[in-house]
Design an enzyme around this catalytic site. Structure first.
Site, PDB file in Angstrom:
ATOM      1  N   ASP A  70      -7.535   8.837  12.404  1.00  0.00           N
ATOM      2  CA  ASP A  70      -7.647   8.579  10.966  1.00  0.00           C
ATOM      3  C   ASP A  70      -8.240   7.201  10.701  1.00  0.00           C
ATOM      4  O   ASP A  70      -7.782   6.457   9.831  1.00  0.00           O
ATOM      5  CB  ASP A  70      -6.285   8.705  10.294  1.00  0.00           C
ATOM      6  CG  ASP A  70      -6.391   8.794   8.765  1.00  0.00           C
ATOM      7  OD1 ASP A  70      -7.468   9.196   8.273  1.00  0.00           O
ATOM      8  OD2 ASP A  70      -5.417   8.459   8.077  1.00  0.00           O
ATOM      9  N   GLY A  91       0.825  -1.202   0.000  1.00  0.00           N
ATOM     10  CA  GLY A  91       0.000   0.000   0.000  1.00  0.00           C
ATOM     11  C   GLY A  91       0.856   1.246   0.000  1.00  0.00           C
ATOM     12  O   GLY A  91       2.049   1.216   0.325  1.00  0.00           O
ATOM     13  N   GLY A 151       0.848   5.497   1.077  1.00  0.00           N
ATOM     14  CA  GLY A 151       0.241   6.603   1.798  1.00  0.00           C
ATOM     15  C   GLY A 151       0.823   7.927   1.348  1.00  0.00           C
ATOM     16  O   GLY A 151       1.536   8.007   0.343  1.00  0.00           O
ATOM     17  N   GLY A 152       0.515   8.972   2.096  1.00  0.00           N
ATOM     18  CA  GLY A 152       0.986  10.293   1.731  1.00  0.00           C
ATOM     19  C   GLY A 152       2.480  10.470   1.896  1.00  0.00           C
ATOM     20  O   GLY A 152       3.117  11.191   1.121  1.00  0.00           O
ATOM     21  N   LYS A 154       7.223  -0.623   6.666  1.00  0.00           N
ATOM     22  CA  LYS A 154       6.764   0.696   6.237  1.00  0.00           C
ATOM     23  C   LYS A 154       7.996   1.574   6.039  1.00  0.00           C
ATOM     24  O   LYS A 154       8.720   1.857   7.001  1.00  0.00           O
ATOM     25  CB  LYS A 154       5.824   1.297   7.283  1.00  0.00           C
ATOM     26  CG  LYS A 154       5.223   2.639   6.895  1.00  0.00           C
ATOM     27  CD  LYS A 154       4.204   3.081   7.939  1.00  0.00           C
ATOM     28  CE  LYS A 154       3.495   4.351   7.533  1.00  0.00           C
ATOM     29  NZ  LYS A 154       2.465   4.753   8.523  1.00  0.00           N
ATOM     30  N   VAL A 184       4.235   0.803   2.065  1.00  0.00           N
ATOM     31  CA  VAL A 184       4.311  -0.430   2.861  1.00  0.00           C
ATOM     32  C   VAL A 184       4.575  -1.603   1.914  1.00  0.00           C
ATOM     33  O   VAL A 184       3.876  -1.770   0.905  1.00  0.00           O
ATOM     34  CB  VAL A 184       3.020  -0.667   3.661  1.00  0.00           C
ATOM     35  CG1 VAL A 184       3.137  -1.938   4.492  1.00  0.00           C
ATOM     36  CG2 VAL A 184       2.723   0.535   4.559  1.00  0.00           C
TER      37      VAL A 184
END
Length: 420
Positions: A159, A46, A48-49, A68, A53
């Site tokens: 979040d 995945g 993210g900003g 990560k 990961v």
């Protein structure tokens, strides 16, 4: 929080939905094949900003992990947030929260090594459609249990969204504490910047007010509604989605089981003080639901009471009529039967306390309060008393005497015959 690079001027959006590769253009490079001489990097899981990961393999402990890897060249605020994420996730130990195994920096790349969860996340699962109410109830109870543990350590996730709920073989797990906040600690978010994903923000987050555990409860409520309907409750652009919840309450679908429906309404209340805690959510969903009977309306109760009073009065009148009938009077005092003798063929006289000629279908029964009740079941008349030989001989003698006294005036009835 930095957004995508557009030309030569980076932008700083107020809201971030974390859709696509929203990473700085200068940080879009691949990590080394092995990190820290130990973790063999595999496929991308995945993005993210500010991090990606990967699936990795721990060569030392011989197990699969998730790693990560943060972007290089982060500003001071971002470095502080990364350190806080590591500290927060290391302090949480719960089977419904992704575990942190290791952390460090490889050259200029910070990284976190976490538990690898085999399976899809909730956002991916919802692409196939909504979930049954029973499955959503179980999902809610497990996630509320994890949140209660997090909140007990005075940590707010800030979040929660379907993408941060992983669906493992043993149930759901919460992940990504990248913008989690410890209560009563120094904020590392820039002034005027609302952190979180717009579709799942609590009203107090949108208004820029101080937030606490109630914000996570609200976000979980929106996630559960999306699980039931298959659609976001507040769609639209980030600004439209964020402000919509200030104008209306989330819509809870009709026909849900009673515990789930009432809990969702409370979880998504506008005021944080009206929302239950995560521990209360878990308890309310786990407790067996006992349906309550609707109270009898006052008018109906009065009608029932009036009908009962009329029935009692009618029974009393009927009893009085039966007891005061002329044929129910006791035998005349002057007509006492001869002791031990009964006229042949005559019925036995009933006791003085019972009317002599009640209908065959009427029975009087005593009650503990001294009253009487009337029933209409047929009752057989008592059999005639047997006549002994001594009594028969006495009758013959009496009959002879009567004939000798008044032959011309007719026979005289024996005094032992009762009734008219």
């Amino acid at each position: 929080m930095l957004g995508e690079h557009d030309g030569d001027s980076p932008t700083s959006p107020r809201f971030s939905l974390d859709i696509g590769d929203a990473r700085p253009w200068w940080a879009r490079d691949e990590p080394p094949e092995v990190i820290a001489g130990r973790y063999e990097v595999g496929g991308l899981i995945g993005t993210g900003g500010t991090a990606r990961v990967y699936q990795a393999y721990d060569q030392r402990l011989r197990r699969d992990v998730a790693i990560k890897v943060y972007d290089r060249g982060a500003v001071a605020v971002e470095r502080l947030r990364r350190a806080r994420e590591k500290t927060i996730q290391a302090s949480i130990d719960h089977p419904r929260v992704v575990a942190l195994f290791d952390s460090g920096t490889d050259g200029d790349r910070p990284y976190l090594v976490m538990q690898l969860v085999h399976g899809e996340n909730l956002a991916q699962r919802l692409l196939a459609g909504p979930l049954p109410a029973a499955e959503v109830t179980e999902l809610a109870a497990r996630l509320a249990d994890a949140l209660a543990h997090v909140h007990d350590r005075r940590i707010v996730h800030r979040d929660l969204k379907p993408a941060n709920v992983l669906l493992g073989g043993d149930g759901p797990l919460i992940t990504d504490f990248g913008i989690a906040h410890e209560l009563e600690s120094t904020h590392v978010t820039g002034s005027g910047l609302v952190t979180g994903t717009a579709a799942y923000l609590a009203p107090e987050q949108v208004a820029g007010e101080p937030i606490g555990p109630a914000a996570d409860v609200y976000a979980l409520g929106l996630i559960l509604l999306e699980c039931l309907t298959g659609e976001r409750e507040f769609p639209g652009t980030p600004a439209e989605s964020a402000t919509a919840r200030l104008n209306r309450s989330p819509r809870v679908p009709a026909g849900l089981p009673a515990p789930l429906a009432s809990v969702l309404e409370r979880m998504t209340a506008l005021e944080p003080a009206r929302r239950p805690t995560a521990a209360e959510v878990m308890r309310l969903l786990r407790e067996p639901h006992v349906p309550t009977l609707a109270p009898v309306p006052v008018r109906r109760r009065r009608r029932l009471a009036a009908a009962g009073g009329l029935a009692t009065a009618a029974a009393a009148v009927l009893l009085g009529v039966l007891l005061t009938r002329p044929d129910a009077a006791a035998p005349d005092a002057g007509r006492e039967p001869v002791g031990g003798s009964v006229t042949p063929g005559s019925p036995v006289q009933p006791p003085p306390s019972v009317p002599a000629t009640l209908p065959a279908s009427t029975v009087l029964m005593g009650s503990p309060q001294g009253g009487a009740s009337v029933t209409s079941e047929p009752v057989a008349a008592p059999p005639p008393a047997p006549v002994t030989s001594g009594a028969a001989h006495s009758e013959k003698a009496e009959s002879g005497k009567a004939k000798g006294k008044t032959r011309g005036n007719g026979p005289v009835k024996g005094k032992g015959q009762g009734g008219p």
